[in-house]
Design a protein around this motif. Structure first.
Motif, PDB file in Angstrom:
ATOM      1  N   MET A 288      14.485   6.741  42.576  1.00 32.16           N
ATOM      2  CA  MET A 288      13.656   6.429  43.727  1.00 32.16           C
ATOM      3  C   MET A 288      12.327   5.807  43.305  1.00 32.16           C
ATOM      4  O   MET A 288      11.840   4.907  43.961  1.00 32.16           O
ATOM      5  CB  MET A 288      13.438   7.712  44.531  1.00 32.16           C
ATOM      6  N   SER A 289      11.743   6.256  42.208  1.00 33.78           N
ATOM      7  CA  SER A 289      10.439   5.735  41.788  1.00 33.78           C
ATOM      8  C   SER A 289      10.500   4.271  41.366  1.00 33.78           C
ATOM      9  O   SER A 289       9.498   3.585  41.393  1.00 33.78           O
ATOM     10  CB  SER A 289       9.855   6.588  40.666  1.00 33.78           C
ATOM     11  N   ALA A 290      11.674   3.785  40.972  1.00 36.55           N
ATOM     12  CA  ALA A 290      11.813   2.373  40.609  1.00 36.55           C
ATOM     13  C   ALA A 290      11.653   1.477  41.834  1.00 36.55           C
ATOM     14  O   ALA A 290      11.270   0.319  41.718  1.00 36.55           O
ATOM     15  CB  ALA A 290      13.163   2.125  39.944  1.00 36.55           C
ATOM     16  N   TRP A 291      11.934   1.986  43.008  1.00 37.08           N
ATOM     17  CA  TRP A 291      11.809   1.220  44.238  1.00 37.08           C
ATOM     18  C   TRP A 291      10.370   1.107  44.716  1.00 37.08           C
ATOM     19  O   TRP A 291      10.031   0.160  45.426  1.00 37.08           O
ATOM     20  CB  TRP A 291      12.646   1.870  45.350  1.00 37.08           C
ATOM     21  N   LEU A 292       9.530   2.043  44.349  1.00 34.40           N
ATOM     22  CA  LEU A 292       8.156   2.057  44.857  1.00 34.40           C
ATOM     23  C   LEU A 292       7.375   0.787  44.524  1.00 34.40           C
ATOM     24  O   LEU A 292       6.808   0.171  45.431  1.00 34.40           O
ATOM     25  CB  LEU A 292       7.423   3.308  44.372  1.00 34.40           C
ATOM     26  N   PRO A 293       7.332   0.346  43.259  1.00 28.67           N
ATOM     27  CA  PRO A 293       6.598  -0.902  42.981  1.00 28.67           C
ATOM     28  C   PRO A 293       7.172  -2.108  43.732  1.00 28.67           C
ATOM     29  O   PRO A 293       6.431  -2.955  44.223  1.00 28.67           O
ATOM     30  CB  PRO A 293       6.745  -1.087  41.472  1.00 28.67           C
ATOM     31  N   ARG A 294       8.484  -2.159  43.833  1.00 32.20           N
ATOM     32  CA  ARG A 294       9.102  -3.278  44.547  1.00 32.20           C
ATOM     33  C   ARG A 294       8.757  -3.241  46.029  1.00 32.20           C
ATOM     34  O   ARG A 294       8.469  -4.273  46.640  1.00 32.20           O
ATOM     35  CB  ARG A 294      10.614  -3.226  44.353  1.00 32.20           C
TER      36      ARG A 294
ATOM     37  N   ARG B  14       5.260  -4.477  46.559  1.00 30.64           N
ATOM     38  CA  ARG B  14       5.191  -5.934  46.462  1.00 30.64           C
ATOM     39  C   ARG B  14       5.696  -6.593  47.743  1.00 30.64           C
ATOM     40  O   ARG B  14       5.103  -7.539  48.245  1.00 30.64           O
ATOM     41  CB  ARG B  14       6.019  -6.419  45.266  1.00 30.64           C
ATOM     42  N   ILE B  15       6.794  -6.082  48.265  1.00 35.72           N
ATOM     43  CA  ILE B  15       7.353  -6.630  49.496  1.00 35.72           C
ATOM     44  C   ILE B  15       6.379  -6.443  50.658  1.00 35.72           C
ATOM     45  O   ILE B  15       6.139  -7.355  51.445  1.00 35.72           O
ATOM     46  CB  ILE B  15       8.724  -5.997  49.794  1.00 35.72           C
ATOM     47  N   ALA B  16       5.811  -5.247  50.767  1.00 35.51           N
ATOM     48  CA  ALA B  16       4.848  -4.979  51.840  1.00 35.51           C
ATOM     49  C   ALA B  16       3.629  -5.882  51.708  1.00 35.51           C
ATOM     50  O   ALA B  16       3.127  -6.411  52.704  1.00 35.51           O
ATOM     51  CB  ALA B  16       4.434  -3.509  51.817  1.00 35.51           C
ATOM     52  N   ALA B  17       3.153  -6.081  50.493  1.00 35.96           N
ATOM     53  CA  ALA B  17       1.991  -6.953  50.281  1.00 35.96           C
ATOM     54  C   ALA B  17       2.303  -8.389  50.684  1.00 35.96           C
ATOM     55  O   ALA B  17       1.481  -9.060  51.311  1.00 35.96           O
ATOM     56  CB  ALA B  17       1.551  -6.894  48.820  1.00 35.96           C
ATOM     57  N   MET B  18       3.504  -8.865  50.352  1.00 35.71           N
ATOM     58  CA  MET B  18       3.883 -10.223  50.738  1.00 35.71           C
ATOM     59  C   MET B  18       3.995 -10.352  52.251  1.00 35.71           C
ATOM     60  O   MET B  18       3.649 -11.384  52.817  1.00 35.71           O
ATOM     61  CB  MET B  18       5.206 -10.614  50.082  1.00 35.71           C
ATOM     62  N   MET B  19       4.446  -9.312  52.920  1.00 35.42           N
ATOM     63  CA  MET B  19       4.604  -9.349  54.369  1.00 35.42           C
ATOM     64  C   MET B  19       3.263  -9.510  55.088  1.00 35.42           C
ATOM     65  O   MET B  19       3.197 -10.129  56.152  1.00 35.42           O
ATOM     66  CB  MET B  19       5.314  -8.097  54.860  1.00 35.42           C
ATOM     67  N   VAL B  20       2.206  -8.958  54.516  1.00 39.74           N
ATOM     68  CA  VAL B  20       0.890  -9.078  55.141  1.00 39.74           C
ATOM     69  C   VAL B  20       0.050 -10.183  54.511  1.00 39.74           C
ATOM     70  O   VAL B  20      -1.116 -10.330  54.811  1.00 39.74           O
ATOM     71  CB  VAL B  20       0.121  -7.732  55.115  1.00 39.74           C
ATOM     72  N   GLY B  21       0.654 -10.954  53.612  1.00 32.58           N
ATOM     73  CA  GLY B  21      -0.031 -12.098  53.034  1.00 32.58           C
ATOM     74  C   GLY B  21      -0.940 -11.783  51.865  1.00 32.58           C
ATOM     75  O   GLY B  21      -1.797 -12.578  51.509  1.00 32.58           O
ATOM     76  N   MET B  22      -0.771 -10.635  51.248  1.00 29.75           N
ATOM     77  CA  MET B  22      -1.587 -10.280  50.096  1.00 29.75           C
ATOM     78  C   MET B  22      -1.017 -10.966  48.849  1.00 29.75           C
ATOM     79  O   MET B  22       0.181 -10.888  48.591  1.00 29.75           O
ATOM     80  CB  MET B  22      -1.588  -8.773  49.909  1.00 29.75           C
TER      81      MET B  22
END
Length: 61
Positions: free
Chosen positions: A1-7, A10-18
């Motif tokens: 499960m912890s391997a998914w956290l960084p990904r 990143r996905i959430a940051a891209m969704m908000v334009g970060m």
């Protein structure tokens, strides 16, 4: 499960334009090896300026 956290972050940051600093560092290494890279704070400020009122639209190449 912890391997998914960084990904997921990143996905959430891209969704908000970060912007992705690690991708920027890879770009600098591959396309501009002789130039110094911005630190994380400089990078974030430059991306914000490019997105919300930058002079050159944020394009380097």
């Amino acid at each position: 499960m912890s391997a998914w956290l960084p990904r997921m972050r990143r996905i959430a940051a891209m969704m908000v334009g970060m912007p992705d600093y690690d991708a920027y560092l890879a770009h600098m290494r591959n396309h501009h090896p002789g130039q110094p890279a911005m630190d994380r704070t400089q990078f974030f400020r430059e991306r914000q300026e490019a997105r919300y009122g930058g002079r050159n639209g944020g394009k380097c190449c």
